[in-house]
Design an enzyme around this catalytic site. Sequence first.
Site, PDB file in Angstrom:
ATOM      1  N   ASP A  22     -12.867   7.649 -11.061  1.00  0.00           N
ATOM      2  CA  ASP A  22     -13.789   7.344  -9.965  1.00  0.00           C
ATOM      3  C   ASP A  22     -15.162   6.927 -10.485  1.00  0.00           C
ATOM      4  O   ASP A  22     -15.661   7.482 -11.469  1.00  0.00           O
ATOM      5  CB  ASP A  22     -13.991   8.579  -9.089  1.00  0.00           C
ATOM      6  CG  ASP A  22     -13.094   8.593  -7.868  1.00  0.00           C
ATOM      7  OD1 ASP A  22     -12.607   7.520  -7.467  1.00  0.00           O
ATOM      8  OD2 ASP A  22     -12.895   9.682  -7.300  1.00  0.00           O
ATOM      9  N   GLU A  68      -7.564   7.008   2.959  1.00  0.00           N
ATOM     10  CA  GLU A  68      -7.666   8.454   3.140  1.00  0.00           C
ATOM     11  C   GLU A  68      -7.899   8.857   4.586  1.00  0.00           C
ATOM     12  O   GLU A  68      -8.773   8.322   5.265  1.00  0.00           O
ATOM     13  CB  GLU A  68      -8.803   9.012   2.271  1.00  0.00           C
ATOM     14  CG  GLU A  68      -8.937  10.520   2.337  1.00  0.00           C
ATOM     15  CD  GLU A  68      -9.847  11.099   1.269  1.00  0.00           C
ATOM     16  OE1 GLU A  68     -10.069  12.325   1.305  1.00  0.00           O
ATOM     17  OE2 GLU A  68     -10.325  10.340   0.397  1.00  0.00           O
TER      18      GLU A  68
END
Length: 275
Positions: free
Chosen positions: A85, A184
Amino acid sequence: MKKKMSILDFKKYKEEKRKFAYVTAYDYTMASIVDDSDVEIILVGDSLGMTMLGYDSTVPVTVEDMIHHGSAVVRGAKNTFITVDMPFGSYEVSKEEAVKNAVKIFKETGCDCVKLEGGTEYVDTIKTIIKAGVPVMGHIGLTPQSSTMLGGFKVQGTTPESAKKLIEDAKALEEAGCFSIVLECVPSVVGKKIAESVKVPILGIGAGKDVDCQVIVLQDMLGMYPDFKPKFVKIFANVRDEMLKGLNAYHEESVNGTFPSEEYSFNKKVDLSDL
């Protein structure tokens, strides 16, 4: 031994309707365990802020944190595709700063790609990072780095307008060059529609069964992280309980003197008479 996925395999798997799986890992030991499993992808997520560093959110995580943990994971998982990330603040300020940080993470960890959150508003940034030679995985829906602006950790895409925006985001990220997209916390019907709307794989975490790949935080699925359990988390093994049993058994035997027994002691005779 499993064969490591490549960037090209992502599109190939989607074309073949072949499902795959994706988990987080943040250190060498856990990465090596995942590497021995059938799971194809590891995310070194900025969720390490909560699971490893004890923060209340992902916001405090730094580029240096990601490199520290990412490089350990790469060392532990030679046969698993690894994503790292880009943390909050590492790509929002300018395209130049984003490229600098993406290259730094990619180069110093040895990972296979970076991931960053955001939709159409980050298309130009993503294009610039990819042009610099760093593969990018997208992330839309609930984006934890900006969860405060989204009203907290809530399901996204629950209205026709917001669902349409997510579809537009997915198409824009695909056009920008993202080889896959994390989606998500959206209704299952929205996850299915988005997966059907693009040619790159949709990697769903709380996005239903009709996406191309499932994503889950390792500590959540193993019952290790008790502080927060999202609706979409299934506990596949209760490792925390087993660890507690082991720790308490160790404590008991240490206190009552049954550990270490002869089996776990060095029994070589040493003449100490002159001491």
